[in-house]
Write an enzyme that holds these catalytic residues in place. Structure first.
Site: not given
Ligand code: FRU
Length: 535
Positions: A22
């Site tokens: 992300d």
């Molecule tokens: C989305 C997610 C979020 C989390 C992060 C962990 O891709 O699963 O919900 O904060 O990635 O890397």
């Protein structure tokens, strides 16, 4: 580790090696754009997550600085997960992120820049009073994450939402604060929806009713609509609705016609997840970043030494219809345009295929407007065809149609053993013409073991008005990011050609429909490589 660069993208954001997911806390501060992102400093698979950090003055050329946030305290020792930045009054940036604590509970933490006079904001301080929000009073601590940018209400209280679920109900739980440090849970969530499962990475922001200007998240004067987006862990797709923010109730209400579940509108109908927007106070626009995962195997990622890219930053604004958003790559991307070839006013006869040659097309940007001269042969649209992706799957690229398929073959080998197609098909329903856009990587590679889903969406354009429909494709070695109908539909795919690599990649325009189609104007540019985090 040795990094295999064969499929590395040239102008899509990525670090030199290892895993990314992300985009986190994107922001503009004193003339500098910051992008943080979920990053594994130790390998090409998810794990050991830190907030990696890059800075830029144009969102195209990037310089990596040290990770901003990494596990170091009990409140984030098992992970520093996604979150957002807010610029507080007095021009003070702050980050809220999800930490994973020793009991593997997800908690929300705050971090401040150590030194506001460092233009790169390299060091971040996590006060010991963290966590500032814990999963209490019935909140599920293993599904409680990804705080949004906060917004200030007319009552001078800050608000933010965090993604969670109650059984299978997706929930955006809301908190309020006077000082940004003490947060109180609101009795009612900002929004929730039945049956969607966990809401990851919610985003909530205002858009102007008219024009392309972006709106600061805390603005509340003037005529505004609101966008609410979630990432669905169940389907690995995102969806958004357009609606109103009822400040009297502190609730978001999607417009009547908006589909408020996983079959609703998407920013991108392809490989795109965990997106986040921010208000760019420099150019007064709202910018959207999204993560595009690999679609080769986990072992391929380990072997190549890297995984994941971010899509190009896109400006977003409300379509004049008020029914959907428009997205367009930021204008700065055009500075990378190099050698150009163009085709003007050329008829593509039924069955026609034209090579666009003279430039390297493995790292390119194609913009084309097609004109459909006659619609009489358009196939009937069956009203039961409610799923555009299925329709694209069923008809593929090669099934001859009435009007279309016409479009582009990108990353094609010279013998057409390999190609990714991006195209339109026009159907006739009793009341209107329906434009379908497809991106089909099913022939993208002769290699085995790749995930090659066909993607599709309906494009809300009135083809009868002037017969025109436009397509723009950003081609970048293993990424194809396409914009149909002037930004009404975006589709991103990851592909791994075995032959159509580097100078062996070809580009074609095609028309496999019965009706002739005209290329009004096609321009294809080679794209230069920006500074990309030292790679
Ligand atoms: C989305 C997610 C979020 C989390 C992060 C962990 O891709 O699963 O919900 O904060 O990635 O890397």
């Amino acid at each position: 580790a040795v990094v295999d660069t064969k499929y590395k993208t040239g102008y899509h954001f990525q670090p030199p090696e290892h895993w990314i997911n992300d985009p986190n806390g994107p922001m503009y501060y004193n003339g500098v754009y910051h992008l943080f992102y979920q990053y594994n400093p130790k390998g090409a698979v998810w794990g050991n997550i830190v907030w990696a950090h890059s800075v830029s003055t144009d969102m195209i050329n990037w310089r990596a600085v040290d990770p901003a946030i990494y596990p170091s305290k009990p409140f984030d020792i098992n992970g520093c997960w996604s979150g957002s930045a807010t610029i507080l009054p007095g021009n003070k940036p702050v980050i809220l992120y999800t930490g994973v604590d020793p009991q593997n509970q997800q908690v929300q933490n705050i971090a401040f820049p150590k030194n506001l006079s460092d233009p790169d904001l390299r060091e971040w301080v996590k006060p010991d009073y963290n966590p500032i929000i814990a999963p209490v009073d019935g909140i599920n601590g293993s599904a409680f994450r990804d705080p949004t940018t906060a917004w200030l209400g007319p009552d001078r209280r800050w608000r933010l939402v965090i993604g969670t679920k109650r059984r299978s109900r997706g929930v955006a739980v809301m908190y309020r604060s006077k000082d940004f440090i003490h947060w109180v849970r609101a009795k009612h969530p900002l929004h929730s929806a039945a049956g969607t499962g966990m809401w990851e990475c919610p985003d909530f922001f205002p858009v102007a009713m008219r024009g392309v200007r972006g709106v600061d998240t805390s603005e509340y004067n003037g005529e505004l609509k609101y966008v609410f987006k979630v990432s669905l862990d169940l389907t690995r797709y995102e969806y958004y609705t357009i609606g109103s923010y009822r400040r009297d109730l502190d609730k978001y209400v999607p417009d009547g016609a908006s589909v408020d579940n996983g079959s609703g509108l998407r920013y991108d109908y392809g490989n795109f997840y965990a997106s986040k927007s921010f208000f760019d106070a420099g150019k007064k626009r709202r910018i959207l970043w999204g993560w595009t995962n690999e679609s080769d195997s986990r072992q391929d990622d380990i072997d190549k030494g890297w995984a994941g890219i971010q899509t190009v930053p896109r400006a977003v604004w409300l379509d004049p219809s008020g029914k959907q958003l428009i997205q367009w790559p930021i204008e700065e991307l055009e500075r990378l345009r190099g050698r150009l070839v163009s085709v003007k006013n050329k008829v593509l006869r039924s069955g026609g295929l034209v090579e666009i040659s003279g430039i390297l097309t493995s790292q390119a940007n194609v913009v084309v407007s097609f004109e459909v001269t006659a619609l009489v042969k358009a196939e009937r649209f069956d009203p039961s065809w409610s799923d555009p992706q299925k329709l694209c799957e069923r008809k593929g690229t090669e099934a001859k149609g009435g009007v279309g398929p016409f479009g582009l073959l990108v990353l094609a080998s010279s013998g057409k053993e390999e190609y990714t197609s991006v195209f339109f098909r026009i159907f006739k329903s009793p009341t209107k013409y329906v434009a379908l856009m497809c991106q089909d990587p099913s022939r993208s590679s002769v290699r085995a073991g790749l995930y090659k889903p066909v993607y599709g969406a309906f494009v809300d354009v009135d083809i009868k008005r002037n017969g025109q429909i436009a397509l723009r494709s950003l081609i970048d070695h293993s990424a194809v990011e396409s914009f149909g109908g002037e930004g009404r539909v975006c589709i991103t795919s990851r592909v791994y050609p075995g032959m159509a690599v580097g100078s062996n990649a070809h580009l074609y325009a095609f028309n496999y429909g019965a009706e002739d189609v005209r290329i009004l104007d096609l321009k294809a540019w080679e794209m230069k490589k920006p500074l990309m985090n030292g790679a």
